[in-house]
Design an enzyme around this catalytic site. Structure first.
Site, short mmCIF file in Angstrom:
data_model
loop_
_atom_site.label_atom_id
_atom_site.label_comp_id
_atom_site.label_asym_id
_atom_site.label_seq_id
_atom_site.Cartn_x
_atom_site.Cartn_y
_atom_site.Cartn_z
N GLU A 46 0.79 -1.50 0.20
CA GLU A 46 0.20 -0.08 0.07
C GLU A 46 0.93 1.77 0.25
O GLU A 46 0.53 2.10 -0.57
CB GLU A 46 -1.13 0.04 0.93
CG GLU A 46 -2.17 -0.93 0.93
CD GLU A 46 -2.89 -0.63 -0.01
OE1 GLU A 46 -3.19 0.26 -0.37
OE2 GLU A 46 -4.03 -1.83 -0.46
N TYR A 129 -6.65 7.10 4.25
CA TYR A 129 -6.54 6.39 3.10
C TYR A 129 -6.52 4.81 3.01
O TYR A 129 -6.20 3.50 3.63
CB TYR A 129 -6.27 7.29 1.04
CG TYR A 129 -5.91 5.64 0.47
CD1 TYR A 129 -6.95 5.09 -0.37
CD2 TYR A 129 -4.66 5.45 0.56
CE1 TYR A 129 -7.06 3.79 -0.61
CE2 TYR A 129 -4.40 3.65 -0.48
CZ TYR A 129 -6.02 3.55 -0.79
OH TYR A 129 -5.14 2.10 -1.85
N ASP A 147 -9.50 6.65 -2.72
CA ASP A 147 -8.28 7.08 -2.86
C ASP A 147 -8.93 7.56 -4.35
O ASP A 147 -10.65 8.09 -4.61
CB ASP A 147 -7.45 6.11 -3.77
CG ASP A 147 -7.91 4.85 -4.49
OD1 ASP A 147 -9.18 4.43 -5.23
OD2 ASP A 147 -7.12 4.16 -4.99
N1 ADE Z 1 -4.17 0.85 -5.92
C1 ADE Z 1 -3.70 1.14 -3.99
N2 ADE Z 1 -3.61 -0.11 -3.65
C2 ADE Z 1 -3.89 -1.46 -4.39
C3 ADE Z 1 -4.90 -2.53 -4.33
N3 ADE Z 1 -5.08 -2.80 -3.36
N4 ADE Z 1 -4.98 -2.91 -5.37
C4 ADE Z 1 -5.33 -2.12 -6.47
N5 ADE Z 1 -4.74 -0.98 -6.65
C5 ADE Z 1 -4.65 -0.10 -5.70
#
Ligand code: ADE
Length: 330
Positions: A46, A129, A147
Site C-alpha cells: 500500500e 486512505y 482514493d
Molecule cells: N491501489 C492502492 N491499493 C491497491 C490495491 N490493493 N489494489 C489495486 N490498486 C490499489
C-alpha cells in the site's frame, strides 16, 4: 443527483455489492500482495502503491521483500539500504516514513502490527486512505476507502461531483461488511481498469445499470497540466566506474540520493550522447546526457557493478540502465 445515482449510492446497495464482488472474483488482477493477507506485505504494497502505477510497484515489490522480509529486518536496516531498495519507485519520503514506522512497531509496539485503521494512523506516513486500505485488506476491518479511483467511480455512479467527507460517507455506506478488503480493492480495480479517467469502457462495467453517468462526468475530472523542463547531465566514466554526486541532505525531493552531475549544455557544435524522457510529479523532463567531464569534483567514482547497492534517484537509474543496455558502460 438523479434517481439512478441515488439508487446506486443508497437503495440498491446490496445489488451493487453483489455485482461488484462477482465482477472482482472473475476479473481481479493477479497481484502479488493479494495472494496472502500477510499484514506486513500488504502494508509495504500500500505504501508503494501511493502515487505509483501497479506495474512499477510489481517490479520492486519482490526485491524489497527479499531484502526486508519482516518488520524487524526493515526496522534494523540502514536508511541507505532502504532507500537503495526503493530506488526507481520515487517519492522517497514514503520509504523514510515506512522505515520510521517499522522502528516504532519494533521498539514501541513489541513487533505487533496494528489491527485497526485507528491504530495504523498513529504510525508515521500513514494517512486516512492507507490506514483504511491496510486495515480492511489485511485485518478484515469494515472500513471504506477513498482514493482517486474510488472517487471517480463514486462521482460517476452518483452523477455529480461529490467531494470530501461525502465521498467517505458514500464509500462507507456501500461497503460490503462481510468482505471489506475485497470490496475496497474491487472499487479501486474498477476505477483502474474499467471506469478509467479517459474513455471508460462502460459496456464491460458490472454496474452500468446502476450508473447515472455512463461515460466521463463533464467538468468533474479536470486533468492536471504537466510542466515541461529540459535538463542536462554529465556522464563521466572511467575503468568500470561512473562519477556521481549526492543530493543535499536537506532538500525536500530525494534528499541524500545519488545522481549524475547536472551541467549547463556544453555548446552547440556537438550533441548529447542520448536523450531520455522522465516524469516526476507534475513535470515532464527531457533529459540530455552528455559524455563529458563534470565541471567540479564534488562527487565520487562508483563502480558500475556496485550500483545496485547505492540509493540512486529513479532518473539516474534509468540513465545508467540505458548506458549499460547500449554497452557504453565499463
Ligand atoms: N491501489 C492502492 N491499493 C491497491 C490495491 N490493493 N489494489 C489495486 N490498486 C490499489
Amino acid at each position: 443527483m438523479d434517481s439512478t445515482g441515488k439508487r446506486a449510492l443508497g437503495a440498491t446497495a446490496p445489488q451493487f455489492r453483489t455485482r461488484l464482488l462477482a465482477w472482482y472474483d472473475a476479473n481481479a488482477r493477479d497481484l502479488p500482495w493479494r495472494k496472502d493477507h500477510d499484514t506486513y506485505r500488504v502494508w509495504v504494497s500500500e505504501i508503494m502503491l501511493q502515487q505509483t502505477r501497479v506495474a512499477a510497484v510489481i517490479e520492486h515489490y519482490h526485491e524489497f521483500l527479499r531484502r526486508f522480509p519482516s518488520v524487524e529486518k526493515l526496522a534494523n536496516a540502514r536508511q541507505a539500504s532502504v532507500l537503495a531498495a526503493w530506488s526507481g519507485l520515487g517519492y522517497y519520503r514514503r520509504a523514510r516514513m515506512l522505515h520510521a514506522a517499522a522502528k516504532v512497531v519494533v521498539r514501541k509496539l513489541r513487533r505487533r502490527l496494528p489491527q485497526t485503521a485507528v491504530g495504523w494512523r498513529e504510525l508515521p506516513g500513514i494517512g486516512r486512505y492507507t490506514a483504511a486500505a491496510i486495515a480492511s485488506i489485511a485485518c478484515g476491518e469494515a472500513v471504506g476507502v477513498v482514493d482517486g479511483n474510488v472517487e471517480r467511480v463514486l462521482q460517476r455512479l452518483g452523477g455529480e461531483p461529490i467531494r470530501g467527507e461525502a465521498l467517505w460517507g458514500a464509500s462507507e455506506k456501500l461497503l460490503d461488511r462481510a468482505r471489506p478488503g475485497d470490496f475496497n480493492q474491487a472499487m479501486m480495480e474498477l476505477g483502474a481498469t474499467v471506469c478509467t479517467p479517459r474513455a471508460p469502457t462502460c459496456l464491460t462495467c458490472p454496474l452500468i445499470e446502476l450508473c447515472a453517468t455512463r461515460g466521463e462526468l463533464n467538468g468533474a475530472e479536470k486533468g492536471v497540466r504537466q510542466k515541461k523542463r529540459e535538463i542536462h547531465y554529465a556522464l563521466h566514466r572511467r575503468d568500470g566506474a561512473v562519477f556521481l554526486v549526492q543530493r543535499p541532505k536537506d532538500v525536500s525531493l530525494m534528499a541524500g540520493m545519488w545522481e549524475l552531475p547536472e551541467i549547463t549544455p556544453p555548446g552547440k557544435n556537438r550533441g548529447p550522447a542520448f536523450t531520455v524522457r522522465h516524469s516526476i510529479t507534475v513535470t515532464d523532463y527531457t533529459v540530455h546526457v552528455w559524455s563529458t567531464a563534470p565541471p567540479n569534483d564534488h562527487g565520487q567514482w562508483i563502480s558500475v557493478t556496485g550500483l545496485n547497492r547505492v540509493a540512486l534517484t529513479g532518473l539516474a537509474r534509468k540513465i545508467l540502465k540505458k548506458v549499460e543496455s547500449t554497452k557504453e558502460a565499463t
